[in-house]
Design an enzyme around this catalytic site. Structure first.
Site, short mmCIF file in Angstrom:
data_model
loop_
_atom_site.label_atom_id
_atom_site.label_comp_id
_atom_site.label_asym_id
_atom_site.label_seq_id
_atom_site.Cartn_x
_atom_site.Cartn_y
_atom_site.Cartn_z
N GLY A 28 0.93 -1.41 -0.05
CA GLY A 28 -0.06 -0.13 -0.02
C GLY A 28 0.83 1.12 0.11
N LYS A 29 2.07 1.23 -0.49
CA LYS A 29 3.33 2.31 -0.44
C LYS A 29 2.59 3.37 -1.48
CE LYS A 29 6.33 0.12 -2.52
NZ LYS A 29 5.62 -1.18 -2.46
N GLU A 96 7.93 5.01 -6.77
CA GLU A 96 8.98 3.90 -7.29
C GLU A 96 10.39 4.49 -7.01
OE1 GLU A 96 7.80 1.02 -8.03
OE2 GLU A 96 5.66 1.19 -8.49
N GLN A 98 12.88 3.36 -5.81
CA GLN A 98 13.79 2.58 -5.88
C GLN A 98 14.62 2.09 -6.98
OE1 GLN A 98 10.68 1.53 -5.52
NE2 GLN A 98 10.34 -0.12 -7.27
N CYS A 155 0.59 -17.40 5.38
CA CYS A 155 0.26 -17.70 6.59
C CYS A 155 -0.61 -16.52 7.57
CB CYS A 155 1.51 -17.80 7.50
SG CYS A 155 2.45 -16.38 8.03
ZN LIG Z 1 4.12 -16.00 6.38
#
Ligand SMILES: [Zn+2]
Length: 201
Positions: A28-29, A96, A98, A155
């Site tokens: 969500g940058k 962006e 980077q 997870c």
């Molecule tokens: Zn994980």
């Protein structure tokens, strides 16, 4: 180089600052960058947004987040060009980050020293988990750093890593869901272990 009239410096001096929004893919940058820029616009601030010309995933002239909140921007080839465009501007957004050259660090400092509020969004790590381009330097000079997180697709924990799901060793590979997945540290380590095993088979 004289970028501003004396009046402009007086007017905006106290607001000169650097804010960095960093995180993995899908954290969500860009949405956060757009949120801050829109608020600045509501406050009648003069806002400009720049992005590296390399990022042409969606459209040439718009900063577009993955959920299609757009805000128009100027694609540029080198960080130094930003200084040419920013007279009469109160807030500079850079997306962006980077993908820009290391010169961006000095450019952001110059802008902030001239009273401009600079908001920079970018990936803090590449797909290997290494600091990405000028981002670590930008975090160091920032007045404020916001680290945003995605959700690990394996997870459900907070995710800081962008795992590349296709085989390609280039650092710069633009893409979306098909090429990357956000993972937590544990799941990222497991995933790259599996990638290595698959590569050696
Ligand atoms: Zn994980």
């Amino acid at each position: 180089m004289v970028l501003f009239s004396e009046d402009h410096i007086q007017e905006t001096k106290r607001r000169g600052r650097i804010e960095v929004i960093c995180g993995s893919m899908f954290s969500g940058k860009t949405e956060e960058l757009i949120r801050r820029l829109k608020r600045a616009k509501f406050a009648k601030q003069r806002v400009e947004i720049y992005k590296p010309a390399i990022d042409t995933r969606y459209s040439e002239a718009d900063v577009v987040s993955h959920d299609s909140h757009t805000i128009s921007s100027t694609p540029i080839d080198s960080s130094a060009s930003i200084l040419l465009f920013t007279s009469e501007i109160d807030v500079v957004g850079i997306d962006e980050a980077q993908f820009f050259d290391e010169g961006l660090i000095d450019v952001c400092n110059q802008l902030a020293n001239n009273g401009i509020r600079v908001i920079v969004a970018g990936l803090d790590m590449d797909f290997r988990g290494n600091p990405f381009g000028p981002m670590p330097g930008l975090c160091a000079i920032a007045d404020e750093v916001s680290k945003v997180h995605a959700i690990c697709v394996k997870c459900g924990q907070l995710a800081s890593f962008s795992h590349r799901t296709v085989k390609n060793d280039k650092q710069v590979l633009l893409g979306e869901t098909a090429e990357y997945e956000p993972l937590c540290r544990e799941c990222y380590l497991q995933a790259i272990k599996e990638d290595r095993q698959a590569a050696s088979d």
